[in-house]
Write an enzyme that holds these catalytic residues in place. Structure first.
Site, mmCIF file in Angstrom:
data_model
loop_
_atom_site.group_PDB
_atom_site.id
_atom_site.type_symbol
_atom_site.label_atom_id
_atom_site.label_comp_id
_atom_site.label_asym_id
_atom_site.label_seq_id
_atom_site.Cartn_x
_atom_site.Cartn_y
_atom_site.Cartn_z
ATOM 1 N N HIS A 180 54.192 52.621 34.462
ATOM 2 C CA HIS A 180 54.842 53.713 34.960
ATOM 3 C C HIS A 180 54.786 55.120 34.110
ATOM 4 O O HIS A 180 55.677 55.440 33.511
ATOM 5 C CB HIS A 180 56.177 53.003 35.147
ATOM 6 C CG HIS A 180 57.211 53.726 36.105
ATOM 7 N ND1 HIS A 180 58.156 53.166 36.766
ATOM 8 C CD2 HIS A 180 57.179 55.057 36.632
ATOM 9 C CE1 HIS A 180 58.528 54.032 37.650
ATOM 10 N NE2 HIS A 180 58.065 55.101 37.398
ATOM 11 N N ARG A 217 57.047 52.721 44.055
ATOM 12 C CA ARG A 217 57.745 51.766 43.585
ATOM 13 C C ARG A 217 57.302 50.513 44.038
ATOM 14 O O ARG A 217 56.761 50.178 44.696
ATOM 15 C CB ARG A 217 59.398 51.854 44.080
ATOM 16 C CG ARG A 217 60.219 53.063 43.446
ATOM 17 C CD ARG A 217 60.439 52.984 42.100
ATOM 18 N NE ARG A 217 61.380 54.171 41.553
ATOM 19 C CZ ARG A 217 61.110 55.358 40.984
ATOM 20 N NH1 ARG A 217 59.834 55.406 40.948
ATOM 21 N NH2 ARG A 217 61.666 56.099 40.666
ATOM 22 N N GLU A 221 59.231 44.902 37.449
ATOM 23 C CA GLU A 221 58.905 45.901 36.260
ATOM 24 C C GLU A 221 59.840 45.976 35.295
ATOM 25 O O GLU A 221 61.031 46.016 35.314
ATOM 26 C CB GLU A 221 58.681 47.130 36.966
ATOM 27 C CG GLU A 221 58.152 48.346 36.015
ATOM 28 C CD GLU A 221 58.053 49.755 36.725
ATOM 29 O OE1 GLU A 221 57.551 49.529 38.033
ATOM 30 O OE2 GLU A 221 58.439 50.602 36.303
#
Lengths: 306, 306
Positions: free
Chosen positions: B267, B219, B248
């Site tokens: 991602h 993450r 993000e």
């Protein structure tokens, strides 16, 4: 144990000579030598004529077609290539090229905005994929364990068709027509010989699966470049990732440089760090083999062409 | 064996409902259900209040911090994340990011000329490299076999420090200070919790080796982005390859998009094909576990935060 009198040339930093000494050689000038270790891939600098006293030459290249084409390799002595000495780094690069293609690395590198929703449906995986390795010598064999560790299955194609350890199936080259349509992706790791020239042409490309990536870490001549550009332009395959090209170097205006489904790396699968490490290991190994009266690794077969 | 009454939502194509039925569930509406399988990562669409009759909810995400932050996960029932269900594809992506960095894939993708002599001395290899995996759960463990197959050695860092199979060494997070300077490269695969926020900051980056690549597939919050940009600008590390960022999505004007030693993938480590495959496998597995009276995989621990 008597020492081997070996010339080590050009070896500007003396590192290969150190390796040779530690392995049991006496490093001498070319005129006194029984053996020659040649440390660079530059054929142009190679001595025009070798003394007859030189019974063995160790070359640093894995593939020797340029040494054969230049008329350097003769039948007056034993020549050894460093075939197999760079298998691990070249296999590592092949894996990178395959993953970079499947997982759309070029699109990611070129992006300057977050394109998750566009890319998510396009990205593939090696998990569960069938990967054909065409020419499964030392490089192909080194590629099998990491492919299997990622959940891919390997179909090996070799001259003989003898089972390759770790491959789910091995096919003889002569009986391998079906492999182009059955594999999810194809990696070329065959030596450049007259038999393998344009082994990947219009016919093979037309049979590949629509999403299939073609990886070449062998020699550019194994792939028919014009046919490949045609297949890419028509979107008939997933893409092509090439560390070797034909012509090589690839000219600046070549369409492969900017094709969105092509990845070009400039013959760097075996970079400086592993070239040096691999050659030194092979040199030490072969000096030891020679001193023990055994056949050195990588002896060139003039008929086979590698 | 009595069936499990399960709601499967939103599941627009009905594929997850098919999986649930084959695994032994009776697919029903939310008001009649004992369990809920939720098929998308969109927290905003999740029902504002669940009927008390829902005793178990299967979520499709591996990390659940957004479900915790949104206040969706409560202590009134069992919640299971799909933690571990996507380990293989995410590990595959981590391997790609590491190889792409080491082997200068961005330079190759951007090139329109043959740059062999410039690149040869810069390209690295995983052969003989020590790779630290920070947070060695299912993703980290899935990364170990391919790394070892490529000749790399793994140092695992985990909360407990209990030996991780295949790792040369395992360190407890609390005793892992030395790992930053000892590893050739570092892969982050730790869950996002309050403990791991900015786990990679200025101090850790300053201790990393000059050629080291930092890979993050966990993450974004685990890495202090500003400190990372600083380290890259000053050339203190080899580079950074990130599938997750903080913030993000990464904003369009962010310096990481164009930094020559940064690789950003949006991602996509677990792309659509493996997300679907992994979630369906986990759903079927957990329905079977539930029907057999066993604890389903991936039960969320509210105290631990994952």
């Amino acid at each position: 144990m008597s020492k081997l009198k070996m010339a080590v040339l050009p070896d500007p930093d003396g590192s290969a000579a150190d390796v040779a000494r530690r392995a049991g050689a006496e490093v001498v000038g070319l005129d006194e030598a029984e053996a020659l270790a040649w440390t660079t891939s530059a054929t142009a600098e190679f001595p025009a004529a070798l003394p007859d006293s030189i019974r063995w030459v160790q070359l640093p290249s894995a593939g020797v077609e340029q040494w054969l084409d230049a008329g350097i390799i003769d039948d007056a002595r034993t020549w050894t290539a460093a075939i197999g000495a760079y298998a691990a780094p070249v296999a590592e690069h092949a894996l990178l090229l395959l993953l970079a293609g499947l997982r759309r690395m070029p699109d990611c590198v070129r992006a300057t905005t977050w394109s998750k929703s566009e890319l998510m449906p396009q990205v593939g995986t090696l998990g569960g994929a069938a990967v054909a390795i065409i020419g499964c010598g030392s490089i192909g064999r080194a590629l099998i364990p990491p492919l299997r560790a990622l959940g891919a299955e390997v179909v090996a194609v070799t001259r003989s068709g003898r089972d390759v350890p770790g491959a789910a199936r091995t096919l003889a080259a002569a009986d391998s027509g079906e492999v182009w349509s059955q594999a999810d992706h194809v990696v070329i790791a065959a030596p450049a010989t007259s038999d393998t020239r344009h082994l990947v042409g219009r016919d093979q490309l037309s049979r590949m699966r629509p999403g299939a990536w073609l990886v070449n870490v062998a020699r550019g001549s194994v792939v028919d470049t014009d046919a490949l550009v045609g297949a890419l332009d028509e979107g008939r395959i997933g893409g092509a990732a090439l560390d070797v090209t034909d012509p090589e170097p690839l000219p600046d205006d070549h369409p492969l440089w900017t094709h969105p489904r092509a990845i070009i790396t400039p013959h760097i699968a075996n970079p400086a760090v592993t070239l040096r490490r691999g050659f030194h290991e092979r040199l030490a190994h072969n000096i030891a083999e020679h001193l023990a009266g055994r056949r050195p690794a990588g002896t060139v077969d003039l008929v086979r062409g590698y």
